[in-house]
Design an enzyme around this catalytic site. Structure first.
Site, mmCIF file in Angstrom:
data_model
loop_
_atom_site.group_PDB
_atom_site.id
_atom_site.type_symbol
_atom_site.label_atom_id
_atom_site.label_comp_id
_atom_site.label_asym_id
_atom_site.label_seq_id
_atom_site.Cartn_x
_atom_site.Cartn_y
_atom_site.Cartn_z
ATOM 1 N N SER A 137 0.683 -1.213 0.008
ATOM 2 C CA SER A 137 0.125 -0.120 -0.101
ATOM 3 C C SER A 137 0.767 1.293 -0.068
ATOM 4 C CB SER A 137 -0.963 0.134 1.101
ATOM 5 O OG SER A 137 -0.219 -0.192 2.451
ATOM 6 N N HIS A 194 5.146 -13.158 7.202
ATOM 7 C CA HIS A 194 5.483 -11.613 6.606
ATOM 8 C C HIS A 194 6.766 -11.789 5.537
ATOM 9 C CE1 HIS A 194 6.172 -7.467 6.842
ATOM 10 N NE2 HIS A 194 4.901 -7.486 7.204
ATOM 11 N N ARG A 230 3.290 -5.161 16.187
ATOM 12 C CA ARG A 230 1.824 -4.774 16.262
ATOM 13 C C ARG A 230 0.876 -5.540 16.880
ATOM 14 N NH1 ARG A 230 1.787 -3.367 10.109
ATOM 15 N NH2 ARG A 230 2.634 -5.519 10.295
ATOM 16 N N HIS A 288 -2.113 -8.858 1.980
ATOM 17 C CA HIS A 288 -1.974 -7.340 2.430
ATOM 18 C C HIS A 288 -3.159 -7.165 3.584
ATOM 19 C CE1 HIS A 288 -0.060 -3.749 3.461
ATOM 20 N NE2 HIS A 288 -0.161 -2.951 2.318
HETATM 21 N N1 CMX Z 1 0.232 -20.025 5.523
HETATM 22 C C1 CMX Z 1 0.511 -20.818 4.693
HETATM 23 N N2 CMX Z 1 1.695 -20.696 3.856
HETATM 24 C C2 CMX Z 1 2.236 -19.509 3.799
HETATM 25 C C3 CMX Z 1 2.155 -18.572 4.890
HETATM 26 C C4 CMX Z 1 0.766 -18.874 5.756
HETATM 27 N N3 CMX Z 1 0.600 -17.992 6.503
HETATM 28 N N4 CMX Z 1 2.928 -17.628 4.921
HETATM 29 C C5 CMX Z 1 3.847 -18.149 3.702
HETATM 30 N N5 CMX Z 1 3.379 -19.252 3.264
HETATM 31 C C6 CMX Z 1 3.940 -19.844 2.045
HETATM 32 C C7 CMX Z 1 3.845 -19.087 0.853
HETATM 33 O O1 CMX Z 1 2.400 -19.152 0.445
HETATM 34 C C8 CMX Z 1 5.024 -19.616 -0.122
HETATM 35 O O2 CMX Z 1 4.599 -20.896 -0.430
HETATM 36 P P1 CMX Z 1 4.754 -21.243 -2.091
HETATM 37 O O3 CMX Z 1 6.353 -21.238 -2.427
HETATM 38 O O4 CMX Z 1 4.061 -22.679 -2.438
HETATM 39 O O5 CMX Z 1 4.086 -20.042 -2.791
HETATM 40 C C9 CMX Z 1 5.948 -19.751 0.888
HETATM 41 O O6 CMX Z 1 5.387 -20.015 2.316
HETATM 42 C C10 CMX Z 1 7.033 -18.944 1.031
HETATM 43 O O7 CMX Z 1 6.449 -17.635 1.408
HETATM 44 P P2 CMX Z 1 7.490 -16.510 2.352
HETATM 45 O O8 CMX Z 1 8.720 -16.284 1.735
HETATM 46 O O9 CMX Z 1 7.536 -17.069 3.645
HETATM 47 O O10 CMX Z 1 6.540 -15.378 2.412
HETATM 48 P P3 CMX Z 1 6.178 -14.264 1.455
HETATM 49 O O11 CMX Z 1 7.136 -13.218 1.615
HETATM 50 O O12 CMX Z 1 6.145 -14.970 -0.046
HETATM 51 O O13 CMX Z 1 4.591 -13.774 1.692
HETATM 52 C C11 CMX Z 1 2.743 -13.164 3.109
HETATM 53 C C12 CMX Z 1 4.393 -13.150 2.927
HETATM 54 C C13 CMX Z 1 2.469 -12.015 4.135
HETATM 55 C C14 CMX Z 1 2.099 -12.804 1.831
HETATM 56 C C15 CMX Z 1 2.700 -14.832 3.592
HETATM 57 O O14 CMX Z 1 3.143 -15.104 4.700
HETATM 58 C C16 CMX Z 1 1.217 -14.888 3.519
HETATM 59 O O15 CMX Z 1 0.394 -15.232 2.400
HETATM 60 N N6 CMX Z 1 0.478 -14.772 4.987
HETATM 61 C C17 CMX Z 1 -0.754 -14.960 4.958
HETATM 62 C C18 CMX Z 1 -1.699 -13.672 4.623
HETATM 63 C C19 CMX Z 1 -1.326 -12.591 5.566
HETATM 64 O O16 CMX Z 1 -1.710 -12.697 6.649
HETATM 65 N N7 CMX Z 1 -1.072 -11.371 4.968
HETATM 66 C C20 CMX Z 1 -0.987 -10.259 5.919
HETATM 67 C C21 CMX Z 1 0.519 -9.590 6.122
HETATM 68 C C22 CMX Z 1 0.497 -8.498 6.839
HETATM 69 C C23 CMX Z 1 -0.016 -7.192 6.114
HETATM 70 O O17 CMX Z 1 0.450 -6.808 5.117
HETATM 71 O O18 CMX Z 1 -0.992 -6.745 6.383
#
Ligand code: CMX
Length: 437
Positions: free
Chosen positions: A242, A319, A328, A272
Site C-alpha cells: 500500500s 510476513h 503490532r 496484505h
Molecule cells: N500460510 C501458509 N503458507 C504460507 C504462509 C501462511 N501464513 N505464509 C507463507 N506461506 C507460504 C507462501 O505461500 C509460499 O508458498 P509457495 O512457495 O508455495 O508459494 C512460502 O510459504 C514462502 O513464502 P514466504 O517467503 O515465507 O512469504 P512471502 O514473503 O512470499 O509472503 C505473506 C508473505 C504475508 C504474503 C505470506 O506470509 C502470507 O500469505 N501470509 C498470510 C496472509 C497474511 O496474513 N497477510 C498479511 C500480512 C501483513 C499485512 O501486510 O497486512
C-alpha cells in the site's frame, strides 16, 4: 504558515540541501546488489527507495522515526484518560521527526476537525452504490471522488512552481486525513445500520470521534482501542504494497487523492490488508466447523492442517520482511490482556499463536511462521461489537493514510523523481545467463 508546516519546511529544506551534497559525493557508491531470485521473487529486500517516516527491522519490527511501539506508548501524548497514544501525535512525529507536545497535538486535532467537511457529492456517489458493495470498494471510490478538491491538481493546472509542490501536497494530505473517519463511518453506517448516521462530536480527538461515529457502544475502552489501532497500523516503511503503490503513483505527480486511492487498492488484497477480515472469517468458519467456541489446541491444529491441505494460507501468519512475532500483534495482545477478561474468541486467537507457528515451520518453506498485525485485530473488534468483518480493512486504510501521506509530503519536498525501475524478459534472463557462462 502553521507551526507544523513551518517545522516541516525548515526540516525538509535542510535535508534537501544535505542530500544534494551527499549525492554529489557518494552518488555512485554501491549499496546493494540484485540476484535473479529477487527478480522472480517480488523484488524482496532490494533497496530502491527513500522513506523517512518509519523503518522495518526483520527482528525488532517497526520503528517510527526510531521509536518502537512500546516507546511510543510511553512518549506520545494520549487520550484524556492517559492510556493509549493519539494517532495525531504519531502523524506529527512521522512528519517532522519530533515527539509533539500536548498543545501541538491539540492544535493538530483542531486542524483536522476544521478540515473534516466531506464534499456533498462524495456522499451522493456513495449513495449511488448498492449497500452490499464491499466497504473497501466504497472507500476507494469515495477517496477518488474527492480528487475534485485537490489543491495539488488545481495549483498544478495553474502553473505551480516546483518549489511549492510540497505545500500543495501538505494541504491535500491534511484535508484527506481529516475527512477519512467521517467517510469510513458513513460507509459503515450505510452498509450495516440502514444509513442511520451519527453526527461527528467535535469535542473529541480524531480517533475517538471516529469510534463515536461508528456507533459502537464500547464506551471509553473502544475509543482507546481505535486510538491504538490507528496508531500502530499507520506505517510499515516504504516497500509494503500500500505504501509503495501510493509512492509510485505520487511519483508521477498524480495528487494525494489518486495516490492514496491506489494505495488502498493494494491494501484490499488478501495477502496484505484484507488479511484482517480473512483472519476472523477463518476463525468463525473454524468455530462453525468444529461446533464449539472453545476449540482445543488439537482441534485447531487439525483445522490448520485442513486449511493448508486445501491450498490456502493461514491468514494473519507470515510476513515478507519480519522474522519474529509482529510488535503490532503484541501491542494488541497486551491491550486484550489489560482490558478484556475471559473472551472465547480472544482466547482462541491466543491458542492459534501456540499451534500455528510449529505447523508452518514444519512445512519447511515458510520464512516467518509468526503472527502478523492482522492476527489479533478482528478478535478485539468483535469483542466490542464491531462484528462486520468486511469493514475491517477500511479501518486499516484510515490509519495507513497517516504514514503514506506524511511520506508523500517528504517525497515532494525532497523533489523525488518519477519512479521507474527496470523490467526484463525471460529471453533477456536466458541470454544473460548464457553470456555469463
Ligand atoms: N500460510 C501458509 N503458507 C504460507 C504462509 C501462511 N501464513 N505464509 C507463507 N506461506 C507460504 C507462501 O505461500 C509460499 O508458498 P509457495 O512457495 O508455495 O508459494 C512460502 O510459504 C514462502 O513464502 P514466504 O517467503 O515465507 O512469504 P512471502 O514473503 O512470499 O509472503 C505473506 C508473505 C504475508 C504474503 C505470506 O506470509 C502470507 O500469505 N501470509 C498470510 C496472509 C497474511 O496474513 N497477510 C498479511 C500480512 C501483513 C499485512 O501486510 O497486512
Amino acid at each position: 504558515m502553521s507551526n507544523l508546516k513551518e517545522i516541516f519546511f525548515e526540516k525538509s529544506s535542510a535535508l534537501k540541501t544535505e542530500f544534494k551534497a551527499l549525492l554529489k559525493e557518494h552518488g555512485s557508491t554501491k549499496v546493494d546488489e540484485v540476484v535473479l531470485s529477487q527478480i522472480f521473487g517480488g523484488a524482496r529486500g532490494i533497496k530502491m527507495m527513500l522513506w523517512e517516516t518509519s523503518q522495518l527491522d526483520p527482528i525488532k519490527g517497526i520503528s517510527f522515526r526510531g521509536y518502537s511501539i512500546p516507546e511510543l506508548k510511553e512518549l506520545l501524548p494520549t487520550g484524556p484518560d492517559g492510556k493509549e497514544p493519539l494517532p495525531e501525535a504519531l502523524f506529527w512525529l512521522m512528519l517532522v521527526g519530533e515527539i509533539p507536545s500536548d498543545d501541538q497535538v491539540r492544535w493538530l486535532t483542531d486542524q483536522w476537525t476544521h478540515r473534516s467537511n466531506v464534499p456533498e457529492h462524495t456522499f451522493k456517489v456513495l449513495e449511488a452504490l448498492p449497500t452490499d458493495t464491499h466497504p473497501m470498494t466504497q472507500f476507494n471510490i469515495a477517496i477518488t471522488s474527492m480528487q475534485t478538491t485537490s489543491c495539488f491538481a488545481r495549483r498544478y493546472e495553474e502553473g505551480m512552481n516546483k518549489s511549492e509542490y510540497w505545500d500543495a501536497t501538505y494541504e491535500d494530505a491534511m484535508n484527506l486525513i481529516a475527512r477519512l473517519p467521517r467517510i469510513a463511518a458513513y460507509i459503515y453506517r450505510r452498509t450495516y445500520h440502514n444509513g442511520d448516521h451519527i453526527a461527528p462530536d467535535i469535542s473529541l480527538d480524531w480517533g475517538a470521534n471516529f469510534a463515536h461515529m461508528l456507533g459502537i457502544n464500547g464506551s471509553d475502552d473502544f475509543k482507546n482501542l481505535i486510538r491504538l489501532y490507528l496508531t500502530i497500523h499507520a506505517d510499515h516503511e516504504g516497500g509494503n504494497a500500500s505504501a509503495h503503490t501510493t509512492h509510485l503513483i505520487g511519483s508521477t505527480l498524480s495528487d494525494p487523492y489518486f495516490s492514496f486511492a491506489g494505495g488502498m487498492g493494494s491494501l484490499a488484497g488478501p495477502l496484505h490488508g484484507l488479511a484482517n477480515q480473512e483472519v476472523i472469517k477463518w476463525i468463525f468458519r473454524m468455530i462453525d466447523a468444529l461446533g464449539t467456541r472453545t476449540p482445543t489446541k488439537e482441534q485447531i491444529a487439525d483445522y490448520v492442517q485442513s486449511t493448508l491441505a486445501s491450498g490456502q494460507v493461514i491468514p494473519g501468519y507470515g510476513h515478507a520482511v519480519l522474522r519474529q512475532p509482529d510488535p503490532r500483534f503484541t501491542a494488541q495482545k497486551l491491550f486484550a490482556e489489560e482490558y478484556i477478561k475471559g473472551d472465547d474468541i480472544i482466547e482462541t486467537v491466543w491458542k492459534t499463536l501456540e499451534v500455528v507457528p510449529p505447523i508452518l515451520q514444519g512445512l519447511g518453506k515458510v520464512k516467518n511462521p509468526w503472527p502478523n498485525v492482522d492476527a489479533h485485530s478482528g478478535a478485539l473488534l468483535v469483542y466490542y461489537g464491531l462484528k462486520e468483518y468486511s469493514f475491517y480493512t477500511v479501518l486499516f486504510g484510515v490509519s495507513r493514510a497517516l504514514g503514506v501521506l506524511a511520506a508523500q509530503c517528504w517525497s515532494r519536498a525532497l523533489g523525488m523523481p518519477l519512479e521507474r525501475p527496470k523490467s526484463v524478459t525471460s529471453e533477456w534472463v536466458k541470454e544473460f545467463l548464457s553470456k555469463e557462462k
